[in-house]
Design a protein around this motif. Structure first.
Motif, PDB file in Angstrom:
ATOM      1  N   ASN B 146      38.154  46.419  38.438  1.00 40.66           N
ATOM      2  CA  ASN B 146      39.134  47.381  37.320  1.00 40.66           C
ATOM      3  C   ASN B 146      39.207  47.102  35.869  1.00 40.66           C
ATOM      4  O   ASN B 146      39.167  48.132  35.097  1.00 40.66           O
ATOM      5  CB  ASN B 146      40.285  47.311  38.071  1.00 40.66           C
ATOM      6  N   ASN B 164      36.216  50.551  38.850  1.00 41.58           N
ATOM      7  CA  ASN B 164      36.666  50.512  40.460  1.00 41.58           C
ATOM      8  C   ASN B 164      35.560  51.216  41.002  1.00 41.58           C
ATOM      9  O   ASN B 164      35.858  52.182  42.086  1.00 41.58           O
ATOM     10  CB  ASN B 164      38.055  51.622  40.400  1.00 41.58           C
ATOM     11  N   SER B 165      34.524  50.854  40.907  1.00 40.26           N
ATOM     12  CA  SER B 165      33.317  51.608  41.649  1.00 40.26           C
ATOM     13  C   SER B 165      32.467  50.708  42.387  1.00 40.26           C
ATOM     14  O   SER B 165      32.501  49.377  42.056  1.00 40.26           O
ATOM     15  CB  SER B 165      32.355  52.442  40.699  1.00 40.26           C
ATOM     16  N   ASP B 166      31.548  50.975  43.129  1.00 43.58           N
ATOM     17  CA  ASP B 166      30.814  49.927  44.064  1.00 43.58           C
ATOM     18  C   ASP B 166      29.806  49.242  42.925  1.00 43.58           C
ATOM     19  O   ASP B 166      29.785  48.016  42.992  1.00 43.58           O
ATOM     20  CB  ASP B 166      29.796  50.521  44.837  1.00 43.58           C
ATOM     21  N   ASP B 169      32.098  46.637  41.073  1.00 43.54           N
ATOM     22  CA  ASP B 169      32.581  45.649  42.144  1.00 43.54           C
ATOM     23  C   ASP B 169      31.686  44.487  42.618  1.00 43.54           C
ATOM     24  O   ASP B 169      31.076  44.390  43.706  1.00 43.54           O
ATOM     25  CB  ASP B 169      33.144  46.331  43.434  1.00 43.54           C
ATOM     26  N   LEU B 171      31.745  41.345  43.108  1.00 46.51           N
ATOM     27  CA  LEU B 171      32.207  40.243  44.155  1.00 46.51           C
ATOM     28  C   LEU B 171      32.337  40.919  45.350  1.00 46.51           C
ATOM     29  O   LEU B 171      32.589  40.310  46.377  1.00 46.51           O
ATOM     30  CB  LEU B 171      33.240  39.381  43.276  1.00 46.51           C
ATOM     31  N   GLY B 172      32.173  42.360  45.566  1.00 47.59           N
ATOM     32  CA  GLY B 172      32.688  42.926  46.936  1.00 47.59           C
ATOM     33  C   GLY B 172      31.595  43.088  47.688  1.00 47.59           C
ATOM     34  O   GLY B 172      31.722  43.296  48.961  1.00 47.59           O
ATOM     35  N   THR B 173      30.273  43.105  47.302  1.00 44.85           N
ATOM     36  CA  THR B 173      29.304  43.311  48.055  1.00 44.85           C
ATOM     37  C   THR B 173      28.663  42.066  48.161  1.00 44.85           C
ATOM     38  O   THR B 173      28.332  41.341  47.123  1.00 44.85           O
ATOM     39  CB  THR B 173      28.223  44.363  47.758  1.00 44.85           C
ATOM     40  N   ARG B 258      35.768  33.652  48.798  1.00 48.51           N
ATOM     41  CA  ARG B 258      36.268  32.889  49.953  1.00 48.51           C
ATOM     42  C   ARG B 258      35.404  33.072  51.025  1.00 48.51           C
ATOM     43  O   ARG B 258      35.647  33.209  52.116  1.00 48.51           O
ATOM     44  CB  ARG B 258      37.757  33.491  50.168  1.00 48.51           C
ATOM     45  N   GLY B 259      34.029  33.138  50.703  1.00 47.87           N
ATOM     46  CA  GLY B 259      33.027  33.322  51.800  1.00 47.87           C
ATOM     47  C   GLY B 259      32.868  34.757  52.233  1.00 47.87           C
ATOM     48  O   GLY B 259      32.182  35.120  53.044  1.00 47.87           O
ATOM     49  N   GLY B 260      33.939  35.684  51.772  1.00 45.74           N
ATOM     50  CA  GLY B 260      33.906  36.889  52.437  1.00 45.74           C
ATOM     51  C   GLY B 260      33.060  37.851  51.524  1.00 45.74           C
ATOM     52  O   GLY B 260      32.543  37.763  50.417  1.00 45.74           O
ATOM     53  N   PRO B 261      32.902  39.294  52.204  1.00 52.42           N
ATOM     54  CA  PRO B 261      33.628  39.664  53.352  1.00 52.42           C
ATOM     55  C   PRO B 261      33.134  39.186  54.590  1.00 52.42           C
ATOM     56  O   PRO B 261      31.929  38.881  54.686  1.00 52.42           O
ATOM     57  CB  PRO B 261      33.301  41.279  53.329  1.00 52.42           C
TER      58      PRO B 261
END
Lengths: 415, 313
Positions: B146, B164-166, B169, B171-173, B258-261
């Protein structure tokens, strides 16, 4: 060589002497003194409202009233509380008292004092959470602070997007979220990251008559309703109506973003109120709360969450001091001070009565508490919860069922 | 050293005094403390670790009896284990290769005389001196979908369409998160390897270069035929220490994803920690596997130091 050895030896001797002197000159603790170690979760958002401050006040007041008992407070960030306390238990370094999450596993292993041993008037504890704090029909966890969830929405963004009223069904929610996303904001905030994924997940499950357990207390995590729920959540995420990759996003972060005016809707908790105030972006007229959206209509029950105090037996010598401290802590004035600081709700009957007079804004949350749905109370829950936090985010995808199957297996395996 | 032993031997032979048990034990006074330290601090924990891996332990640390090989079987049955092992290999390989190649160039640069060299050398310490955890948190904030400063920069440059898009992001994928974490890991590993290589470069005698120049060798030829071979001892030491560091690296991954998702950005080290929360025995089994892998690297290291000696002699 020999001379340098002697020098070393001399240095060693003088060091020992210095140590000895230091030990002698240090104040000697009186034999009758008791030290209680109290480990608490930190509910604050920074140094200004750190929970350590709140507890230190109680500890100081208590020490003034009971000079022979010293209370040492250790506060642990909410995200790490479970792990750290569990590590203490695994290492046999038991705290005397904890305040935060409570797990019936500790009661099962005989590590905890019964509530009736450490509290003069257990009947003052909020009865709605008795079962959650019990193991084998005996209560071990003392409700300290409670909260219930509600659906928060940003009225300003709703007006901009031309939405008249908050959604009541999932389909409406999806339409509305799409409209808000079109404004360049996050339509619906879905925190499925490790912090509190178990809450968001359960609220969605409830919207489709699902849940973690059925009425008999059997785990039903991979039930058809729950799978269907995850499929809908996936649809919502794939449509871009949520923040990207919900499985990696934590609640705290999304609450901040809601307070900044960047999130249209999310399931929130009363602690969002002070965050909104601090951010100073939304006025009281800019946001509202309503019942949590279900598949075909708002859900009648909300999720009631309770944090407990629990007293560890340790070597069993501190019972009197523990009881004194717990009785002292549960005075109404401390209950109210805590709940005013964090906008949470009291854990005692008398505290709730006193509190509803002071802060009527929180009254609706309080009336929702007695028939709120709660987390499972059995000993498998600690592991189930950990696993939900870790992997539920991956259920947003092509195969939600296999993820729910995995968690169900963990639940059935037990501890 | 060898001279003094020979002298002692000569003395013992000429006097032929019977050696008492006390005299035989005398060296223990000097060796003992070090020995005790190694036993207590190094060997004992290893014994405990291996022992734990074969026990059935409740999540709260109560020993419920022997588990035989069950913990290893459970570990092997973890659906995420194989991807995690593969990821760990990729994690170590890319970071070490990246770090060493950049460090070779950096060391060469810092070995040149230029104004402000001292300040530049000092500045290089910063990523090393800063807490890795802090560095990781700073990057995590910078990459916030963001309002991360890196995303804001990319947006201002026109490289990023919307927040706020892929795309924002990182660290989200899993893939883009791994790439960023590898970048951070290289960033914090460079100072050590650069200094190790710089020390190696400074140890190369200048007369070798002079001889090469007399023989008419060009810059590239000099680098490949003289600098690189003579740098080998320093290079191998830096390489292997780096490998172990990166293999054991915990804070970067822990703070950034944290190793995620799920476990999709875990390495064996972070996975071991996550297992510990509920399954202590299985986590110990993972530790044993990790320990085995580190030992493997150490054996390679010892072999390498032997090569070094051969190369030096």
């Amino acid at each position: 060589m020999r001379t340098s050895c002697r020098h070393l030896a001399l240095a060693g001797v003088s060091a020992v002497v210095a140590f000895g002197l230091a030990a002698v000159s240090a104040p000697v603790a009186r034999a009758a003194d008791t030290t209680l170690s109290v480990v608490v979760a930190d509910y604050g958002t920074g140094p200004a409202d750190a929970s350590l401050k709140y507890w230190q006040t109680i500890a100081d007041d208590f020490h003034a009233a009971n000079p022979t008992i010293t209370v040492k407070i250790q506060s642990i960030n909410w995200n790490d509380f479970d792990t750290k306390v569990q590590t203490m238990v695994q290492n046999r370094q038991y705290p005397d008292i904890t305040e935060g999450d409570y797990f019936s596993n500790y009661a099962q292993e005989g590590l905890l004092y019964k509530v009736s041993d450490v509290m003069t008037d257990p009947s003052n504890l909020m009865p709605a959470f008795t079962k959650l704090g019990s193991y084998g029909g005996v209560q071990y966890g003392m409700p300290f602070t409670t909260s219930s969830r509600a659906f928060f929405y940003n009225k300003k963004l709703f007006a901009q997007a031309g939405i008249a009223a908050p959604p009541t069904t999932w389909d409406e929610l999806m339409t509305d979220a799409g409209k808000i996303t079109a404004l360049g904001k996050i339509g619906y905030g879905m925190p499925l990251g490790p912090e509190e994924a178990q809450a968001e997940t359960l609220l969605w499950f409830l919207g489709n008559d699902g849940g973690y357990q059925d009425a008999d207390g059997k785990y039903t995590i991979n039930s058809p309703q729950n799978v269907e729920t995850m499929e809908f959540m996936t649809k919502l995420v794939k449509a871009g109506d949520t923040e990207p990759n919900p499985g990696t996003k934590n609640r705290a972060e999304l609450l901040e973003q809601f307070a900044q005016g960047d999130v249209g809707m999310m399931n929130g908790i009363t602690t969002l109120l002070p965050i909104i105030k601090t951010a100073n972006k939304l006025t009281d007229a800019d946001w509202g709360t309503t019942a949590i959206t279900g598949k075909t209509g708002p859900i009648s029950k909300t999720l009631g969450v309770c944090d407990f105090m629990a007293a560890f037996k340790g070597d069993g010598t501190k019972l009197d001091a523990i009881k004194k401290f717990i009785d002292f802590t549960y005075q109404d004035k401390y209950q109210i001070a805590f709940d005013q600081e964090y906008n949470l709700l009291p854990g005692t009957v008398s505290g709730a009565a006193a509190f509803s007079k002071i802060d009527p804004a929180l009254a609706p949350f309080m009336t929702a508490l007695p028939n709120a749905v709660q987390y499972p109370a059995d000993t498998a829950w600690a592991q189930v919860k950990t696993q939900i936090q870790q992997i539920i985010g991956t259920a947003i995808g092509p195969d939600p069922k296999s993820v729910l199957d995995t968690i169900q297996q963990t639940a059935l395996k037990g501890s | 050293m060898s001279v003094s032993i020979a002298e002692d031997g000569a003395v013992a032979r000429t006097r032929r005094r019977p050696i008492t048990i006390a005299a035989r034990l005398a060296p223990l006074i000097w060796v003992g403390p070090a020995l005790a330290l190694i036993i207590v601090v190094v060997l004992w924990p290893v014994v405990i670790m291996v022992h734990t891996a074969f026990q059935h332990i409740s999540p709260d640390g109560f020993i419920l009896g022997s588990a035989g090989w069950k913990n290893f079987v459970y570990l092997w049955q973890e659906p995420d284990l194989v991807p995690i092992l593969l990821r760990t290999v990729i994690w170590v390989a890319t970071i070490v290769i990246g770090t060493m190649s950049i460090s070779l160039v950096m060391a060469q640069l810092f070995n040149q005389k230029f104004p402000g060299r001292r300040a530049a050398r000092w500045a290089l310490i910063a990523p090393w001196a800063a807490s890795v955890m802090m560095t990781a948190i700073v990057f995590r904030w910078g990459l916030n979908a963001n309002n991360g400063v890196i995303n804001i920069m990319l947006h201002d440059l026109g490289l990023l369409k919307s927040f706020n898009s892929d795309a924002s992001d990182w660290l989200g994928t899993p893939t883009s998160a791994m790439v960023w974490m590898i970048i951070v890991a290289i960033f914090v590993s460079i100072p050590f390897s650069t200094y190790a290589l710089l020390a190696g470069l400074q140890a190369i005698p200048t007369d070798v270069y002079e001889a090469a120049r007399v023989d008419g060798a060009g810059a590239w030829r000099t680098y490949v035929s003289i600098t690189l071979p003579l740098l080998r001892p320093a290079f191998i030491v830096a390489l292997l220490i780096n490998m172990m560091n990166v293999f054991n690296s915990f804070p970067i991954i822990w703070e950034m994803t944290r190793g995620g998702p799920g476990h999709q950005t875990s390495t064996t080290t972070t996975f071991m920690y996550q297992l510990k929360q509920s399954y202590i025995g299985e986590s110990a089994a993972m530790s044993v596997v990790n320990f085995g892998l580190v030992i493997l690297i150490v054996i390679v290291y010892l072999r390498a130091t032997v090569w070094n000696k051969e190369a030096a002699s």
